[in-house]
Design a protein around this motif. Sequence first.
Motif, short mmCIF file in Angstrom:
data_model
loop_
_atom_site.label_atom_id
_atom_site.label_comp_id
_atom_site.label_asym_id
_atom_site.label_seq_id
_atom_site.Cartn_x
_atom_site.Cartn_y
_atom_site.Cartn_z
N TRP A 27 47.21 -107.73 38.39
CA TRP A 27 46.48 -108.08 37.17
C TRP A 27 44.99 -107.93 37.45
O TRP A 27 44.46 -108.55 38.38
N SER A 28 44.29 -107.13 36.67
CA SER A 28 42.87 -106.88 36.89
C SER A 28 42.03 -108.08 36.46
O SER A 28 42.15 -108.58 35.35
N VAL A 29 41.17 -108.50 37.35
CA VAL A 29 40.24 -109.60 37.06
C VAL A 29 38.92 -108.97 36.64
O VAL A 29 38.33 -108.16 37.37
N ALA A 30 38.47 -109.32 35.43
CA ALA A 30 37.25 -108.72 34.89
C ALA A 30 36.00 -109.40 35.40
O ALA A 30 34.99 -108.78 35.60
N GLY A 31 36.06 -110.66 35.62
CA GLY A 31 34.86 -111.37 36.04
C GLY A 31 35.16 -112.80 36.31
O GLY A 31 36.20 -113.33 35.94
N GLN A 32 34.23 -113.38 36.98
CA GLN A 32 34.38 -114.79 37.35
C GLN A 32 33.00 -115.41 37.32
O GLN A 32 32.05 -114.85 37.84
N THR A 33 32.90 -116.54 36.67
CA THR A 33 31.67 -117.32 36.72
C THR A 33 32.00 -118.56 37.54
O THR A 33 33.09 -118.68 38.09
N ALA A 34 31.11 -119.49 37.54
CA ALA A 34 31.35 -120.73 38.28
C ALA A 34 32.50 -121.53 37.70
O ALA A 34 33.10 -122.35 38.37
N THR A 35 32.85 -121.27 36.41
CA THR A 35 33.89 -122.08 35.77
C THR A 35 34.97 -121.27 35.04
O THR A 35 35.89 -121.86 34.50
N THR A 36 34.85 -119.96 34.99
CA THR A 36 35.82 -119.17 34.24
C THR A 36 36.29 -117.94 35.01
O THR A 36 35.62 -117.46 35.91
N LEU A 37 37.44 -117.46 34.58
CA LEU A 37 38.05 -116.28 35.15
C LEU A 37 38.59 -115.45 34.00
O LEU A 37 39.26 -115.99 33.11
N LEU A 39 40.83 -112.05 32.70
CA LEU A 39 41.79 -111.01 33.03
C LEU A 39 41.62 -109.87 32.04
O LEU A 39 41.49 -110.09 30.84
N ILE A 40 41.63 -108.65 32.56
CA ILE A 40 41.57 -107.47 31.71
C ILE A 40 42.98 -107.17 31.23
O ILE A 40 43.91 -107.12 32.03
N THR A 41 43.14 -106.95 29.94
CA THR A 41 44.45 -106.57 29.41
C THR A 41 44.46 -105.07 29.12
O THR A 41 43.42 -104.43 29.08
N GLY A 42 45.66 -104.54 28.97
CA GLY A 42 45.80 -103.14 28.65
C GLY A 42 46.02 -102.24 29.86
O GLY A 42 46.22 -101.04 29.71
N ARG A 43 45.98 -102.80 31.04
CA ARG A 43 46.22 -102.02 32.25
C ARG A 43 47.57 -102.41 32.83
O ARG A 43 48.56 -101.75 32.60
N ALA A 44 47.61 -103.48 33.61
CA ALA A 44 48.86 -103.94 34.21
C ALA A 44 49.61 -104.88 33.29
O ALA A 44 50.80 -105.09 33.46
N ALA A 95 54.42 -111.17 11.44
CA ALA A 95 54.37 -111.84 10.14
C ALA A 95 53.82 -113.26 10.26
O ALA A 95 53.39 -113.85 9.26
N ALA A 96 53.82 -113.82 11.45
CA ALA A 96 53.33 -115.19 11.66
C ALA A 96 51.80 -115.19 11.72
O ALA A 96 51.19 -114.24 12.20
N GLY A 97 51.21 -116.24 11.25
CA GLY A 97 49.76 -116.35 11.30
C GLY A 97 49.25 -116.73 12.68
O GLY A 97 49.95 -117.41 13.44
N GLY A 98 48.07 -116.28 13.02
CA GLY A 98 47.42 -116.68 14.26
C GLY A 98 47.94 -116.02 15.52
O GLY A 98 47.64 -116.47 16.62
N VAL A 99 48.71 -114.94 15.38
CA VAL A 99 49.26 -114.24 16.54
C VAL A 99 48.39 -113.03 16.85
O VAL A 99 48.06 -112.24 15.97
N VAL A 100 48.02 -112.89 18.13
CA VAL A 100 47.18 -111.77 18.56
C VAL A 100 47.80 -111.15 19.80
O VAL A 100 48.19 -111.87 20.73
N LEU A 101 47.90 -109.82 19.82
CA LEU A 101 48.33 -109.11 21.01
C LEU A 101 47.09 -108.49 21.63
O LEU A 101 46.48 -107.59 21.06
N HIS A 102 46.67 -109.00 22.78
CA HIS A 102 45.50 -108.49 23.48
C HIS A 102 45.94 -107.31 24.34
O HIS A 102 46.79 -107.47 25.22
N GLY A 103 45.35 -106.15 24.09
CA GLY A 103 45.72 -104.95 24.83
C GLY A 103 44.48 -104.26 25.39
O GLY A 103 43.51 -104.92 25.77
N ALA A 104 44.53 -102.94 25.42
CA ALA A 104 43.45 -102.14 26.00
C ALA A 104 42.10 -102.52 25.39
O ALA A 104 41.97 -102.66 24.18
#
Length: 123
Positions: A27-37, A39-44, A95-104
């Motif tokens: 899983w590709s890690v896009a960045g990290q701050t002192a409190t967050t991490l 993940l890049i989607t759309g690759r692995a 058809a459901a509300g509030g659903v998101v598919l995060h990809g490339a």
Amino acid sequence: MSGWDSYRAVYGAELRAAAHEFEDHGWSVAGQTATTLLLITGRALDVLEVPAVTGREICAQLRDTGRVVPVAATDSGTWWFPVSAGAELPVELAAAGGVVLHGAGDAVLAPPSQVPDGWVHWR
């Protein structure tokens, strides 16, 4: 060193360990701050993000079939599931509300990220 500084040092180590673990899974890690991490989607992997009530229903169905998958919960009341990269959004979820598919081209906050209203954490 104050207790707060000690906490920050331990938490930073936890974030670094999580980043290495994600990378070990491909899983590709896009960045990290002192409190967050991030993940890049759309690759692995892609990430299916759903309202918590829908997430609970999906988890119940998965348990009924004997499947165990990683599930993350966000501070905004959504849950996310890693899915195969290039996955299509199931019709019943589209058809459901509030659903998101995060990809490339997307990235998602990953556990154990700290955000102003709480934590992104594994369920």
